[in-house]
Design an enzyme around this catalytic site. Structure first.
Site, PDB file in Angstrom:
ATOM      1  N   ASP A 195       2.592  -6.292   2.446  1.00 29.98           N
ATOM      2  CA  ASP A 195       1.381  -5.650   2.966  1.00 29.98           C
ATOM      3  C   ASP A 195       1.757  -4.453   3.832  1.00 29.98           C
ATOM      4  O   ASP A 195       1.072  -4.136   4.810  1.00 29.98           O
ATOM      5  CB  ASP A 195       0.502  -6.628   3.742  1.00 29.98           C
ATOM      6  CG  ASP A 195      -0.910  -6.076   3.996  1.00 29.98           C
ATOM      7  OD1 ASP A 195      -1.322  -5.139   3.274  1.00 29.98           O
ATOM      8  OD2 ASP A 195      -1.592  -6.572   4.912  1.00 29.98           O
ATOM      9  N   HIS A 205      -8.312 -10.901  -0.494  1.00 34.19           N
ATOM     10  CA  HIS A 205      -8.216 -10.712   0.953  1.00 34.19           C
ATOM     11  C   HIS A 205      -9.174 -11.729   1.559  1.00 34.19           C
ATOM     12  O   HIS A 205     -10.390 -11.538   1.544  1.00 34.19           O
ATOM     13  CB  HIS A 205      -8.603  -9.286   1.342  1.00 34.19           C
ATOM     14  CG  HIS A 205      -8.500  -9.012   2.808  1.00 34.19           C
ATOM     15  ND1 HIS A 205      -7.660  -8.056   3.320  1.00 34.19           N
ATOM     16  CD2 HIS A 205      -9.118  -9.581   3.879  1.00 34.19           C
ATOM     17  CE1 HIS A 205      -7.758  -8.047   4.642  1.00 34.19           C
ATOM     18  NE2 HIS A 205      -8.652  -8.962   5.001  1.00 34.19           N
ATOM     19  N   HIS A 260       0.856  -1.183   0.000  1.00 33.36           N
ATOM     20  CA  HIS A 260       0.000   0.000   0.000  1.00 33.36           C
ATOM     21  C   HIS A 260       0.897   1.239   0.000  1.00 33.36           C
ATOM     22  O   HIS A 260       1.698   1.426   0.920  1.00 33.36           O
ATOM     23  CB  HIS A 260      -0.896   0.019   1.243  1.00 33.36           C
ATOM     24  CG  HIS A 260      -1.798  -1.165   1.353  1.00 33.36           C
ATOM     25  ND1 HIS A 260      -3.103  -1.155   0.896  1.00 33.36           N
ATOM     26  CD2 HIS A 260      -1.585  -2.405   1.861  1.00 33.36           C
ATOM     27  CE1 HIS A 260      -3.651  -2.341   1.124  1.00 33.36           C
ATOM     28  NE2 HIS A 260      -2.739  -3.115   1.709  1.00 33.36           N
ATOM     29  N   LEU A 261       0.751   2.074  -1.019  1.00 33.51           N
ATOM     30  CA  LEU A 261       1.542   3.304  -1.104  1.00 33.51           C
ATOM     31  C   LEU A 261       0.742   4.535  -0.708  1.00 33.51           C
ATOM     32  O   LEU A 261       1.319   5.605  -0.525  1.00 33.51           O
ATOM     33  CB  LEU A 261       2.086   3.483  -2.529  1.00 33.51           C
ATOM     34  CG  LEU A 261       3.057   2.412  -3.017  1.00 33.51           C
ATOM     35  CD1 LEU A 261       3.512   2.730  -4.445  1.00 33.51           C
ATOM     36  CD2 LEU A 261       4.255   2.279  -2.092  1.00 33.51           C
ATOM     37  N   LYS A 308      -8.286  -7.113  -7.490  1.00 36.30           N
ATOM     38  CA  LYS A 308      -8.310  -7.446  -6.061  1.00 36.30           C
ATOM     39  C   LYS A 308      -9.739  -7.591  -5.554  1.00 36.30           C
ATOM     40  O   LYS A 308     -10.578  -6.716  -5.765  1.00 36.30           O
ATOM     41  CB  LYS A 308      -7.596  -6.342  -5.272  1.00 36.30           C
ATOM     42  CG  LYS A 308      -7.545  -6.541  -3.754  1.00 36.30           C
ATOM     43  CD  LYS A 308      -6.621  -7.696  -3.368  1.00 36.30           C
ATOM     44  CE  LYS A 308      -6.581  -7.894  -1.851  1.00 36.30           C
ATOM     45  NZ  LYS A 308      -5.678  -6.928  -1.195  1.00 36.30           N
TER      46      LYS A 308
END
Length: 348
Positions: A248, A137, A16-17, A100
């Site tokens: 993650d 997820h 995650h950026l 996703k």
């Protein structure tokens, strides 16, 4: 035991950026070590199509440090309204590498996620036909399910059904946290793989809860008991090509973590490969780190491995107590503590 470890440059297959001003910080941290990274799409609003993915990609590229060749691999965020044509357009773009599945409400910014997997079966069919991996997820979100059981129940209620219904679909079981998930992936076809984080290899729920609540260990899926941690270490160091690196790494500003209702996520990108090296060293398996970090992921995604190298040296250093996060600060995992490995240099 060697004090020096040289690896093909690794990739991060789950990071995650965030977005906006913080990209200057988060992109620099990931680009320091990794050649490529699968970029999570759970922004507000989420990255739902190729056009939105391209916009986000351009913002990431603009934030790269001077001279960096880091490549962001973009991901679509599936919703109940995603259409098969959007999958085909994304695949044709050349820069979207996966889509996703977030069950609605499962984690940060997942409110727009899928409410019932059956609703996206036509989309999954299009993904299988296009050769686009599905990233999952894997947690149920019903209120009657204990948070520590969410992953196992998701396997029983959903994962088995998806892989049986779509046998040609490539599926990545993201950030697995249980022995149940390890067993499922091992028993599934070669089209099913899994990412494992450094923090789930190094820690279990006792580290988060015993002697006081430590908010910077709080993540989703949540840390499990030590028997599950051991199963993850077994999987990561097994040499199986089904398991690969996915940090993650998920930054939140300090005030959002250290709160009465704190956010889920551990920030590890600043020292990711160093943390993985510690985990593999615990098992005397540093010889297996390159496959896990640099080879298995590209093989699963059908991409070439990187050709340049990085070097780690056994040289103790102290992690920073905080890091810049736009105009705020983020507290990294292991803040102020000693790390045993240090990234030294790269080779052409």
């Amino acid at each position: 035991m060697s004090d020096r470890l040289t690896l093909l440059r690794p990739d991060d297959w789950h990071i995650h950026l965030r977005d906006g001003a913080v990209l200057t910080n988060t992109v620099a941290d990931v680009a320091r070590t990794f050649g490529r990274a699968i970029i999570m799409p759970n922004l507000v609003p989420p990255v739902r199509n190729a056009a939105e993915a391209d916009g986000y990609r351009q913002r990431i590229l603009a934030a790269r440090p001077a001279g960096s060749r880091f490549e962001p691999l973009m991901v679509l965020y599936l919703t109940d309204r995603t259409q098969p044509e959007e999958i085909r357009e994304a695949k044709a773009s050349g820069f979207v590498h996966a889509a996703k599945l977030y069950p609605a409400g499962a984690t940060t910014n997942s409110d727009s996620g899928v409410t019932s997997i059956d609703k996206i079966f036509p989309v999954l069919e299009a993904m299988a036909e296009a050769g686009m991996p599905l990233l999952i997820h894997g947690e149920v979100t019903r209120g009657d399910v204990d948070v520590f059981d969410r992953e196992k129940i998701f396997i029983d209620e959903h994962m088995r059904r998806v892989v049986e219904r779509f046998p040609t679909l490539k599926v990545v079981f993201e950030h697995i946290t249980t022995g149940d998930a390890v067993q499922f992936v091992n028993e599934a076809s070669a089209n099913v793989g899994a990412t494992i984080t450094a923090h789930h290899l190094l820690y279990n729920r006792n580290h988060m809860l015993v002697g006081g609540i430590r908010p910077h260990f709080y993540c989703l899926p949540i840390l499990k008991r030590n028997t599950h941690q051991e199963a993850l270490l077994d999987a990561a160091t097994s040499g199986s090509a089904k398991f690969f690196l996915g940090t993650d790494s998920a930054p939140h500003a300090q005030h959002a973590k250290e709160a009465a209702c704190g956010c889920a996520g551990c920030y590890t990108a600043y020292a990711a490969i160093e943390l993985y090296a510690e985990a593999f060293e615990q098992r005397n398996a540093l010889d297996k780190l390159e496959a896990f970090a640099s080879l298995n992921g590209p093989r699963f995604y059908g991409l070439p491995a990187n050709t340049d190298r990085i070097t780690l040296v056994r040289d103790e250093w102290t992690a920073p107590t905080s890091l810049p996060f736009g105009e705020l600060t983020v507290i990294p995992l292991r803040a102020g503590e000693k790390l045993r490995w240090r990234l030294l240099e790269e080779h052409a």
